[in-house]
Design an enzyme around this catalytic site. Structure first.
Site, PDB file in Angstrom:
ATOM      1  CB  SER A 240      -0.930   0.023   1.215  1.00 44.51           C
ATOM      2  OG  SER A 240      -0.179   0.188   2.396  1.00 44.51           O
ATOM      3  CG  HIS A 254      -4.824   5.000  -0.962  1.00 40.29           C
ATOM      4  ND1 HIS A 254      -5.966   4.351  -1.389  1.00 40.29           N
ATOM      5  CD2 HIS A 254      -4.257   4.198  -0.029  1.00 40.29           C
ATOM      6  CE1 HIS A 254      -6.090   3.216  -0.716  1.00 40.29           C
ATOM      7  NE2 HIS A 254      -5.076   3.103   0.105  1.00 40.29           N
ATOM      8  CG  ASN A 256      -4.605  -1.449   0.327  1.00 36.45           C
ATOM      9  OD1 ASN A 256      -5.576  -2.200   0.288  1.00 36.45           O
ATOM     10  ND2 ASN A 256      -3.622  -1.581   1.181  1.00 36.45           N
ATOM     11  CE1 TYR A 257      -5.735  -2.688  -7.082  1.00 34.74           C
ATOM     12  CE2 TYR A 257      -3.768  -1.329  -6.859  1.00 34.74           C
ATOM     13  CZ  TYR A 257      -5.025  -1.547  -7.398  1.00 34.74           C
ATOM     14  OH  TYR A 257      -5.570  -0.617  -8.257  1.00 34.74           O
ATOM     15  NE  ARG A 258      -8.017  -5.072   1.454  1.00 38.13           N
ATOM     16  CZ  ARG A 258      -8.491  -4.032   0.771  1.00 38.13           C
ATOM     17  NH1 ARG A 258      -7.667  -3.236   0.127  1.00 38.13           N
ATOM     18  NH2 ARG A 258      -9.786  -3.792   0.716  1.00 38.13           N
ATOM     19  N   GLY A 407       0.429  -7.443  17.236  1.00 38.58           N
ATOM     20  CA  GLY A 407       1.755  -7.384  16.641  1.00 38.58           C
ATOM     21  C   GLY A 407       1.869  -6.464  15.452  1.00 38.58           C
ATOM     22  CB  SER A 408      -0.523  -4.338  13.597  1.00 34.44           C
ATOM     23  OG  SER A 408      -1.339  -5.371  13.109  1.00 34.44           O
ATOM     24  NE  ARG A 409       7.964  -0.638  12.213  1.00 36.90           N
ATOM     25  CZ  ARG A 409       8.357   0.449  11.538  1.00 36.90           C
ATOM     26  NH1 ARG A 409       7.651   0.849  10.477  1.00 36.90           N
ATOM     27  NH2 ARG A 409       9.416   1.123  11.901  1.00 36.90           N
TER      28      ARG A 409
END
Length: 449
Positions: A240, A254, A256-258, A407-409
């Site tokens: 992203s 912007h 974002n591909y997931r 645990g995400s940053r």
């Protein structure tokens, strides 16, 4: 959005687009004499209408889209001039054509649609950082979707970062981070550059078990998830980016591909793709809007004629600040939970969309590179950035998912926020102004093409 994303740009198109960039003078015009003198070997070939290459006289000074300061073959320049029985490749256009025409030529040279998925170790050399997953593991499972995804998002991050570095002249700070629950990511951020106040391009590859809060969010979107002993193993990966320029005449962009994959109690797997690309200008430029949307539509039309109109509408509806009654910008495309007709076809569609990231945005950047602006226009940019912050913190699914995932940053999740913004009490632009025109558009989304 958070960096759970997926996208790629065709490697051949990237190579040629990079090669077709030309030195620019301080005033943003192509310095053809200097370029030709330094790169005399490139004078002998030209791209002609119809997709054919032809030699031209050495005295001809025709080149494609310029970039400030220098030309660089970069990480994907290797081997571009070498092909069996083929001449060297470089795009050429006359100096009088528009920014969009020149950039379009640079991105349309390559007609190759399939992403080469060859030697993994060799491809990794071009990345901003080694991949999240160990290269040996990627080699062992090179045909797995997770491997293909990780390679694609790493290549996309590198391609976009280096394109931005070419425009700005600055460099990205590259931070690797790990997640004790499983996986990690690579955050690339440029702050206080010449052009970009804050530019972030993030990759994440995470796995583990969904928290109940995250699973609840997915169930709210219609997902039927059946865990075992209260656990739902998942993996998510993607790329992203959010770019906040200094100049109010250069829009924020912007993308974002997931890709998500969840294993249920009986061992079956659910998977889906999501993402999109959208533009948030401070001032309306009809040419910019048409270029941006036409580029996206062309990518969508390769796969289904309804994709662009459907996903354009979805984008307008998704990036909507309900408490303000306005969209975040002028939209683009957006889709989520896409899992049909089959994995390979959806993957190919996502790749087509992702290939538009550079040609959608960089021509607009170069067009407005040297635009002057007033303190009042800068203040208006700050007000509009405030709206951007409001949407991301209140409504954005990616931010919500990231904050709900152990645990995400946090630094990577909040990378999408600008360095500076402004909230003025009861602010409303005067009628008949360019600012009022912008408000009319965000309150009443329109068709741009």
């Amino acid at each position: 959005m958070t960096s759970l994303a997926l996208c790629t740009i065709n490697s051949s198109a990237r190579s040629i687009a990079r090669l077709c960039q030309v030195s620019r003078s301080a005033h943003g015009t192509a310095d053809f004499h200097s370029f030709v003198a330094r790169y005399s070997t490139l004078r002998k070939c030209a791209f002609l209408p119809g997709g054919k290459w032809s030699f031209i006289r050495a005295g001809t000074r025709q080149m494609s889209q310029a970039s400030p300061g220098r030309i660089s073959l970069g990480w994907y320049g290797k081997g571009v001039f070498l092909a069996a029985g083929a001449a060297a490749v470089t795009g050429v256009l006359t100096a009088g054509v528009s920014h969009f025409q020149r950039a379009e030529m640079a991105t349309k040279i390559s007609k190759v649609e399939e992403e080469e998925e060859g030697n993994i170790r060799e491809r990794c050399k071009s990345f901003m950082s080694p991949p999240v997953t160990d290269i040996k593991v990627l080699e062992q499972r090179k045909d797995a979707m997770s491997t293909r995804m990780e390679m694609l998002i790493m290549e996309t991050q590198a391609a976009f970062c280096k394109a931005l570095e070419e425009a700005d002249g600055g460099t990205f700070r590259v931070d690797r981070w790990s997640r004790k629950e499983g996986g990690g990511g690579i955050s690339c951020v440029m702050q206080d550059g010449k052009i970009f106040e804050k530019a972030g391009v993030n990759v994440s590859v995470v796995f583990g078990n969904l928290t109940e809060e995250a699973a609840k969010q997915m169930r709210s979107r219609g997902k039927v998830l059946k865990g075992k002993d209260g656990k739902l193993p998942f993996c998510a990966m993607g790329v992203s980016s959010v770019i906040h320029p200094k100049n109010p005449h250069i829009p924020t962009v912007h993308f974002n591909y997931r890709y998500f994959e969840i294993e249920e109690a009986d061992g079956t797997k659910q998977w889906w793709f999501g993402g999109g690309t959208d533009l948030t200008p401070v001032y309306i430029d009809l040419e910019d809007a048409a270029h941006f949307h036409k580029t996206l539509k062309k990518a969508c039309d390769k796969h289904h004629p309804k994709y662009y109109p459907d996903f354009k509408k979805w984008c307008d509806n998704y990036f909507y600040i309900r408490h303000r009654g306005e969209t975040r910008g002028i939209g683009g495309i957006f889709f989520d939970d896409l899992d049909s007709p089959n994995q390979e076809e959806v993957f190919n569609f996502v790749k087509s969309c992702a290939k538009t990231v550079v040609p959608c945005y960089l021509p607009i950047v170069y067009k407005h590179l040297n635009d002057s602006f007033t303190p009042e226009e800068k203040d208006w940019q700050q007000v509009r950035r405030g709206r951007y912050v409001e949407f991301n913190l209140v409504y954005d699914r990616g931010v919500k998912f990231g904050l709900a995932t152990p645990g995400s940053r946090i630094e990577s999740i909040l990378m999408s926020l600008p360095l500076t913004a402004r909230w003025e009490y009861m602010h409303e632009p005067k009628k008949g102004t360019k600012e009022a025109e912008m408000m009319e558009v965000v309150r009443n989304p329109k068709e741009w093409i």
